[in-house]
Design a protein around this motif. Structure first.
Motif, PDB file in Angstrom:
ATOM      1  N   VAL A  39       6.744  11.654  -1.009  1.00  0.00           N
ATOM      2  CA  VAL A  39       7.511  11.745   0.233  1.00  0.00           C
ATOM      3  C   VAL A  39       7.615  10.338   0.800  1.00  0.00           C
ATOM      4  N   GLU A  40       8.829   9.920   1.185  1.00  0.00           N
ATOM      5  CA  GLU A  40       9.064   8.583   1.709  1.00  0.00           C
ATOM      6  C   GLU A  40       9.696   8.658   3.093  1.00  0.00           C
ATOM      7  N   LEU A  41       9.237   7.790   3.982  1.00  0.00           N
ATOM      8  CA  LEU A  41       9.795   7.692   5.322  1.00  0.00           C
ATOM      9  C   LEU A  41       9.966   6.220   5.671  1.00  0.00           C
ATOM     10  N   ASN A  42      11.162   5.836   6.116  1.00  0.00           N
ATOM     11  CA  ASN A  42      11.438   4.473   6.543  1.00  0.00           C
ATOM     12  C   ASN A  42      12.135   4.503   7.899  1.00  0.00           C
ATOM     13  N   ILE A  43      11.702   3.623   8.796  1.00  0.00           N
ATOM     14  CA  ILE A  43      12.267   3.531  10.136  1.00  0.00           C
ATOM     15  C   ILE A  43      12.520   2.055  10.451  1.00  0.00           C
ATOM     16  N   TYR A  44      13.672   1.768  11.009  1.00  0.00           N
ATOM     17  CA  TYR A  44      13.961   0.399  11.417  1.00  0.00           C
ATOM     18  C   TYR A  44      14.727   0.431  12.739  1.00  0.00           C
ATOM     19  N   GLY A  45      14.646  -0.681  13.473  1.00  0.00           N
ATOM     20  CA  GLY A  45      15.371  -0.717  14.735  1.00  0.00           C
ATOM     21  C   GLY A  45      15.054  -1.961  15.537  1.00  0.00           C
ATOM     22  N   GLU A  46      15.778  -2.115  16.644  1.00  0.00           N
ATOM     23  CA  GLU A  46      15.613  -3.236  17.567  1.00  0.00           C
ATOM     24  C   GLU A  46      15.392  -2.656  18.967  1.00  0.00           C
ATOM     25  N   PRO A  47      14.145  -2.212  19.269  1.00  0.00           N
ATOM     26  CA  PRO A  47      13.883  -1.558  20.550  1.00  0.00           C
ATOM     27  C   PRO A  47      14.105  -2.481  21.738  1.00  0.00           C
ATOM     28  N   LEU A  48      13.889  -3.782  21.554  1.00  0.00           N
ATOM     29  CA  LEU A  48      14.144  -4.775  22.593  1.00  0.00           C
ATOM     30  C   LEU A  48      15.018  -5.874  22.003  1.00  0.00           C
ATOM     31  N   ASP A  49      15.841  -6.483  22.824  1.00  0.00           N
ATOM     32  CA  ASP A  49      16.722  -7.539  22.353  1.00  0.00           C
ATOM     33  C   ASP A  49      15.890  -8.670  21.750  1.00  0.00           C
ATOM     34  N   GLY A  50      16.125  -8.960  20.459  1.00  0.00           N
ATOM     35  CA  GLY A  50      15.396 -10.019  19.774  1.00  0.00           C
ATOM     36  C   GLY A  50      14.135  -9.578  19.072  1.00  0.00           C
ATOM     37  N   LEU A  51      13.758  -8.295  19.183  1.00  0.00           N
ATOM     38  CA  LEU A  51      12.573  -7.775  18.509  1.00  0.00           C
ATOM     39  C   LEU A  51      13.004  -6.711  17.504  1.00  0.00           C
ATOM     40  N   ARG A  52      12.794  -6.992  16.228  1.00  0.00           N
ATOM     41  CA  ARG A  52      13.188  -6.080  15.156  1.00  0.00           C
ATOM     42  C   ARG A  52      11.947  -5.539  14.463  1.00  0.00           C
ATOM     43  N   LEU A  53      11.907  -4.227  14.260  1.00  0.00           N
ATOM     44  CA  LEU A  53      10.765  -3.564  13.643  1.00  0.00           C
ATOM     45  C   LEU A  53      11.199  -2.831  12.378  1.00  0.00           C
ATOM     46  N   LEU A  54      10.308  -2.782  11.417  1.00  0.00           N
ATOM     47  CA  LEU A  54      10.545  -2.053  10.175  1.00  0.00           C
ATOM     48  C   LEU A  54       9.232  -1.420   9.749  1.00  0.00           C
ATOM     49  N   ALA A  55       9.247  -0.124   9.498  1.00  0.00           N
ATOM     50  CA  ALA A  55       8.040   0.591   9.082  1.00  0.00           C
ATOM     51  C   ALA A  55       8.384   1.544   7.948  1.00  0.00           C
ATOM     52  N   GLY A  56       7.454   1.708   7.031  1.00  0.00           N
ATOM     53  CA  GLY A  56       7.665   2.611   5.916  1.00  0.00           C
ATOM     54  C   GLY A  56       6.358   3.249   5.469  1.00  0.00           C
ATOM     55  N   ALA A  57       6.469   4.438   4.920  1.00  0.00           N
ATOM     56  CA  ALA A  57       5.288   5.151   4.430  1.00  0.00           C
ATOM     57  C   ALA A  57       5.689   5.984   3.216  1.00  0.00           C
ATOM     58  N   THR A  58       4.840   5.987   2.212  1.00  0.00           N
ATOM     59  CA  THR A  58       5.041   6.800   1.017  1.00  0.00           C
ATOM     60  C   THR A  58       3.725   7.492   0.676  1.00  0.00           C
ATOM     61  N   VAL A  59       3.790   8.784   0.448  1.00  0.00           N
ATOM     62  CA  VAL A  59       2.633   9.561   0.011  1.00  0.00           C
ATOM     63  C   VAL A  59       2.955  10.109  -1.377  1.00  0.00           C
ATOM     64  N   MET A  60       2.075   9.869  -2.342  1.00  0.00           N
ATOM     65  CA  MET A  60       2.356  10.218  -3.726  1.00  0.00           C
ATOM     66  C   MET A  60       1.275  11.122  -4.310  1.00  0.00           C
ATOM     67  N   ASP A  61       1.700  12.055  -5.131  1.00  0.00           N
ATOM     68  CA  ASP A  61       0.788  12.924  -5.867  1.00  0.00           C
ATOM     69  C   ASP A  61       1.179  12.858  -7.335  1.00  0.00           C
ATOM     70  N   THR A  62       0.214  12.628  -8.202  1.00  0.00           N
ATOM     71  CA  THR A  62       0.484  12.571  -9.631  1.00  0.00           C
ATOM     72  C   THR A  62      -0.392  13.588 -10.359  1.00  0.00           C
ATOM     73  N   GLU A  63       0.076  14.010 -11.517  1.00  0.00           N
ATOM     74  CA  GLU A  63      -0.695  14.964 -12.316  1.00  0.00           C
ATOM     75  C   GLU A  63      -0.361  14.777 -13.784  1.00  0.00           C
TER      76      GLU A  63
END
Length: 460
Positions: free
Chosen positions: A318-342
């Motif tokens: 499962v992958e989740l990515n979020i990006y944005g500019e909550p304040l003028d001049g401040l840019r954020l990027l976040a991501g998360a991946t959860v993996m299961d193997t067998e």
């Protein structure tokens, strides 16, 4: 490119009962006489011809020659206290690659339905030549390495080091056709297609004897759909299959020759299914996706020093990515991946249900970029990386823990005689944290120490 004394991976024998902690981040357990030298010569050409406003013919071709010469010394752990052994291995390797592709793409309209059609053929030809010389082993220590004189006797030889012989040839050819149908002014896009793929693989020992020959073909489908219920939202799903070349057993592992060195394994089929949702508002957005990948399990060297490849590896995530500019001049990027193997289909079912080697159970990252007020063109940035634990062996008895890393950076953009100039400085692994970064392939790779990297770019 030449690198002298580059820190090696660390080999973990199947007989080891545990994984020791990583040495200090700036400890180099390589020998001063080790090096690797790589030289690539390559070229490519591409052309397109518009038959009319809707249809285009295209073709491309390229070639690359790679020459590798190196003297390597990969340490092998002999105890959980950090005792190691290593050897000197001189390698000469040449590889030639050629590729070509051609096709026809275009658009047409059938009533209210639009079509984007592509018909293409591709071919890739690869040839490898290799030889090596291997010395006897010498003792050392992972935590307190000592300089050892370069060995002068190489009792183990594979091929002619001055004239490396052919060890592998691969021919990969395919023909594909696809059509993307657009409904409701392309708010619904449906893609379907077929690919016919042929993979021919030949392998030779270092002595020149043929060790493998495979000639396999498959026809696989591709499906995909994109729904755009709202202006900034897209839902998607796709499925694709393919035939991939199998691995080749390495010449050595743990300072000793692999019993089936140079053996080429059969091509295998892989399949990937993916679905998700994307939201793009320009200055901010997010994506969420799920996937499932089925492929042959990675190979590894067992306790008998034989390279084996058994069973099937299933990855779900499962992958989740979020990006944005909550304040003028401040840019954020976040991501998360959860993996299961067998793993499944392993020899005698011994490792069925276990996790695959070198696949972390999660990965997180967070980054920020900030324009400094009052200082035009100046920006600061930071990044946090966190990666979950990984198993080192198929039996899941050895593993490395999760790790964190923090990076900081700055840049300054300005103009010189109407040309854009950007200066950058990045400090990676600020805390100089020691950690095992990866167990992929059953080898331990240590994270890089604190490093300052500077660069400058100029637009002309």
């Amino acid at each position: 490119q030449r690198i002298n004394g580059n820190r090696n991976t660390v080999y973990i024998p199947a007989t080891l009962t545990g994984i020791p902690h990583a040495p200090d981040a700036d400890t180099n357990y390589s020998q001063k006489w080790t090096f690797t030298e790589l030289e690539d010569t390559y070229g490519m050409a591409r052309g397109e011809y518009d038959l009319n406003d809707q249809w285009t013919l295209y073709a491309a071709a390229g070639a690359k020659h790679t020459r590798e010469v190196g003297n390597y010394s990969t340490p092998t752990l002999r105890s959980t206290a950090g005792a190691t052994t290593a050897s000197s291995m001189f390698v000469a390797h040449d590889e030639d690659n050629r590729s070509a592709m051609a096709g026809l793409r275009g658009t047409l309209q059938t009533g209210p339905v639009s079509h984007q059609i592509n018909l293409g053929v591709t071919g890739i030809w690869t040839e490898q030549r290799s030889a090596y010389e291997l010395s006897g082993s010498f003792a050392n220590d992972l935590y307190h390495p000592i300089d050892v004189a370069k060995p002068t006797v190489y009792p183990y030889v594979g091929g002619d080091i001055n004239y490396p012989g052919i060890v592998g040839k691969t021919i990969n050819r395919s023909m594909a056709i696809s059509d993307t149908l657009g409904f409701m002014d392309d708010r619904i896009l449906v893609t379907y297609g077929l690919r016919r793929q042929n993979l021919k693989v030949d392998g030779w020992s270092y002595a020149g004897a043929r060790t493998a020959t495979y000639d396999e073909s498959i026809t696989t489908p591709v499906y995909g759909i994109v729904l755009k219920p709202w202006e900034h939202v897209s839902l998607y799903a796709n499925s694709i299959e393919g035939l991939a070349k199998g691995p080749t057993a390495p010449a050595t592992a743990g300072g000793a020759e692999v019993t089936n060195r140079g053996q080429a394994f059969a091509p295998a089929r892989s399949k990937q299914v993916e679905a998700g949702i994307k939201y793009d508002k320009g200055t901010y957005g997010a994506s969420f996706g799920v996937y499932r990948i089925e492929q042959p399990s990675d190979g590894y060297v067992d306790a008998q020093n034989t390279y084996v490849r058994q069973g099937t590896q299933r990855n779900r995530g499962v992958e989740l990515n979020i990006y944005g500019e909550p304040l003028d001049g401040l840019r954020l990027l976040a991501g998360a991946t959860v993996m299961d193997t067998e793993l499944s289909g392993t020899k005698n079912g011994a490792n069925n249900g276990n996790r695959a080697i070198g696949v972390p159970n999660f990965q997180y990252n967070l980054g920020a970029d900030w324009d400094v007020p009052g200082l035009e063109g100046v920006a600061l940035n930071g990044r946090m990386l966190r990666t979950g634990g990984q198993y080192v062996d198929a039996a899941n008895t050895q593993s490395i823990p999760a790790w964190n890393r923090f990076d900081l950076g700055a840049r300054y953009s300005f103009e010189v005689e109407q040309r854009a100039v950007t200066l950058r400085a990045n400090l990676e692994n600020v805390a100089n944290t020691r950690y095992w970064a990866s167990a992929n392939g059953g080898y331990l790779s240590q994270g890089e120490p604190r490093a300052l990297k500077v660069s400058a770019t100029v637009d002309f």
